[in-house]
Design an enzyme around this catalytic site. Structure first.
Site, PDB file in Angstrom:
ATOM      1  N   LYS A   1      44.894  50.465  10.012  1.00 60.40           N
ATOM      2  CA  LYS A   1      46.061  49.872   9.352  1.00 60.40           C
ATOM      3  C   LYS A   1      46.943  51.037   8.919  1.00 60.40           C
ATOM      4  O   LYS A   1      46.570  51.781   8.004  1.00 60.40           O
ATOM      5  CB  LYS A   1      45.635  49.058   8.128  1.00 60.40           C
ATOM      6  CG  LYS A   1      44.847  47.789   8.462  1.00 60.40           C
ATOM      7  CD  LYS A   1      44.326  47.136   7.188  1.00 60.40           C
ATOM      8  CE  LYS A   1      43.710  45.778   7.457  1.00 60.40           C
ATOM      9  NZ  LYS A   1      42.986  45.260   6.261  1.00 60.40           N
TER      10      LYS A   1
ATOM     11  N   GLU B   1      48.025  34.133   7.448  1.00 63.41           N
ATOM     12  CA  GLU B   1      47.938  34.747   8.778  1.00 63.41           C
ATOM     13  C   GLU B   1      47.954  33.712   9.900  1.00 63.41           C
ATOM     14  O   GLU B   1      47.617  34.020  11.036  1.00 63.41           O
ATOM     15  CB  GLU B   1      46.691  35.625   8.858  1.00 63.41           C
ATOM     16  CG  GLU B   1      46.749  36.752   7.835  1.00 63.41           C
ATOM     17  CD  GLU B   1      45.576  37.709   7.903  1.00 63.41           C
ATOM     18  OE1 GLU B   1      44.719  37.548   8.792  1.00 63.41           O
ATOM     19  OE2 GLU B   1      45.526  38.629   7.070  1.00 63.41           O
TER      20      GLU B   1
ATOM     21  N   SER C   1      48.117  41.082   5.792  1.00 62.63           N
ATOM     22  CA  SER C   1      48.405  39.661   5.538  1.00 62.63           C
ATOM     23  C   SER C   1      49.868  39.437   5.165  1.00 62.63           C
ATOM     24  O   SER C   1      50.432  38.379   5.425  1.00 62.63           O
ATOM     25  CB  SER C   1      47.465  39.104   4.475  1.00 62.63           C
ATOM     26  OG  SER C   1      47.443  39.948   3.359  1.00 62.63           O
TER      27      SER C   1
END
Length: 436
Positions: free
Chosen positions: A347, A208, A377
């Site tokens: 998400k 990330e 990620s």
């Protein structure tokens, strides 16, 4: 406004793993969306369909999901009106027929859901964020506080750090452009600090974009952040958020949390193994010595009693449910009933359709919870979540460090949106008060 063509293909994400991309064509043009994927995934997440053929991409191929779009979902969408987002999402859920999207794949369904939304925005002649606001009835828009994951541990790094993310959050900025600059300057200072203490190799970046220096534990990581913030001149203007991803270091048998999980047994201090009260004391102590505003996944995803105890006793922290809630309205309702947290991480690929994502956000906002939009990620060049966080007035976003293009494309899109809207307010210190 009707769908003329649906086409999916396999592409690669930022980790070099396959993911799915879906294109939907209408009279207004072609609209493309790419689906991200996570490393530490909650057990309650919708199913990300992978091929399992070990001879190809180590089993991580997504040709089944691609085929499901091209042969099942696509034909069902042909001729449908892109302005009917909820109806089309519901149709795809029914087409799948499972409670976790395990047949067609949440990745297949989400790629279609996002592309339908993009096509609808074009149909209305609106930028995506404005269409999302209209679609969900949001009258206000705010630029979010960005939370930059600059030190990595847990499943994202090869160091001894059990906790997964240490983030800097420029709540003292006056606008988004300034927030991004403050974070980028602090990130560069952190690089200098880490290089001086741990050597050049420690400034290599993780999935990330954050650094993964070989720190002994959370306090050492927090000390580095405080030093970098001071070096950049932003003490008091940048707060710290943590994502503990505690499910990753929870022992189901002993019901204990092992902060030394990644340290060899012969070198491990036994005091690093904590019960719930010990771990709560640890978090509270961090809060006394460091400017910590937000703690995500402080306990395992089904340790409801621990979540409740922490929220009741220490709700001054923003306590964010990610693995606990997985963007699922039913899990959010459970957490509300049990008073288990006070904020939700969003998400879109955890639940698999935009309509369900909107429902989760609405529930959280009506309850007065914080709402933080998030990347995964394994990311792509897709910037959908940047428009989502503004259009649905979420007020917080985390999408990695100010490094690596698949992270920066979201932050850069937010700068464009702020420029376009002109005098839009910045969430700043008010970032936890998300409004419906």
């Amino acid at each position: 406004m009707s769908i003329q063509k649906v086409h999916a293909r396999e592409i690669l994400d930022s980790r070099g793993n396959p993911t799915i991309e879906v294109e939907i064509t209408t009279g207004k043009g072609m609209f493309r969306s790419c689906v991200p994927s996570g490393a530490s995934t909650g057990v309650h997440e919708a199913v990300e369909l992978r091929d399992g053929d070990k001879k190809r991409y180590g089993g991580k191929g997504v040709l089944k999901a691609v085929e499901n779009v091209n042969t099942i979902i696509g034909p069902a969408l042909l001729g449908k009106n892109v302005l009917n987002q909820a109806e089309l999402d519901e149709m795809m859920i029914k087409l799948d027929g499972t409670n976790n999207k395990g047949k067609l794949g949440a990745n297949a369904i989400l790629g279609c859901s996002m592309s339908i939304c993009r096509a609808a925005a074009a149909e209305k002649g609106l930028p995506l964020y404005k269409y999302l606001a209209e679609l969900t009835g949001h009258k206000e828009m705010t630029m979010p506080v960005p939370c930059f994951n600059v030190i990595n541990g847990g499943a994202h790094a090869g160091n001894a750090l059990a906790m997964q993310e240490f983030m800097i959050c420029p709540t003292g900025a006056t606008n988004f452009h300034e927030a991004l600059r403050m974070a980028a300057e602090t990130y560069q200072c952190l690089k200098v600090v880490i290089k001086a203490k741990y050597g050049q190799d420690a400034t290599n970046v993780g999935d990330e974009g954050g650094f993964a220096p070989n720190v002994s534990g959370a306090r050492e990581a927090l000390d580095l952040l405080v030093e970098a913030i001071a070096k950049a001149g932003y003490t008091g203007k940048i707060e710290i958020a943590m994502d503990c991803a505690a499910s990753e270091f929870y022992n189901e048998e002993t019901k204990k949390y092992d902060l030394g999980k990644k340290i060899p047994a012969d070198k491990k201090d036994p005091s690093l193994v904590k019960d719930v009260d010990g771990l709560i004391a640890e978090y509270v102590d961090y809060g006394k010595h460091y400017p910590i505003a937000s703690i995500e996944d402080p306990f395992a995803e089904d340790d409801w009693a621990a979540w409740n105890k922490f929220t009741v006793e220490h709700g001054n922290f923003q306590i964010v449910g990610d693995d606990l809630l997985v963007t699922n309205p039913a899990r959010v309702q459970m957490a509300m009933d049990k008073n288990a947290c006070n904020s939700v991480l969003i998400k879109v690929n955890q639940i698999g359709t935009l309509t369900e994502t909107f429902k989760t956000i609405k529930m959280a906002q009506e309850k007065g919870w914080g709402v933080m939009a998030s990347h995964r990620s394994g990311e792509t060049e897709d910037t959908f979540i940047a428009d989502l966080v503004v259009g649905l007035n979420c007020k917080q976003i985390k999408t990695g460090a100010p490094c690596r293009s698949e992270r920066l494309c979201k932050y850069n899109q937010l700068m464009r949106i702020e420029e376009e809207l002109g005098n839009i307010p910045y969430a700043g210190k008010n970032w936890r008060n998300s409004t419906a």
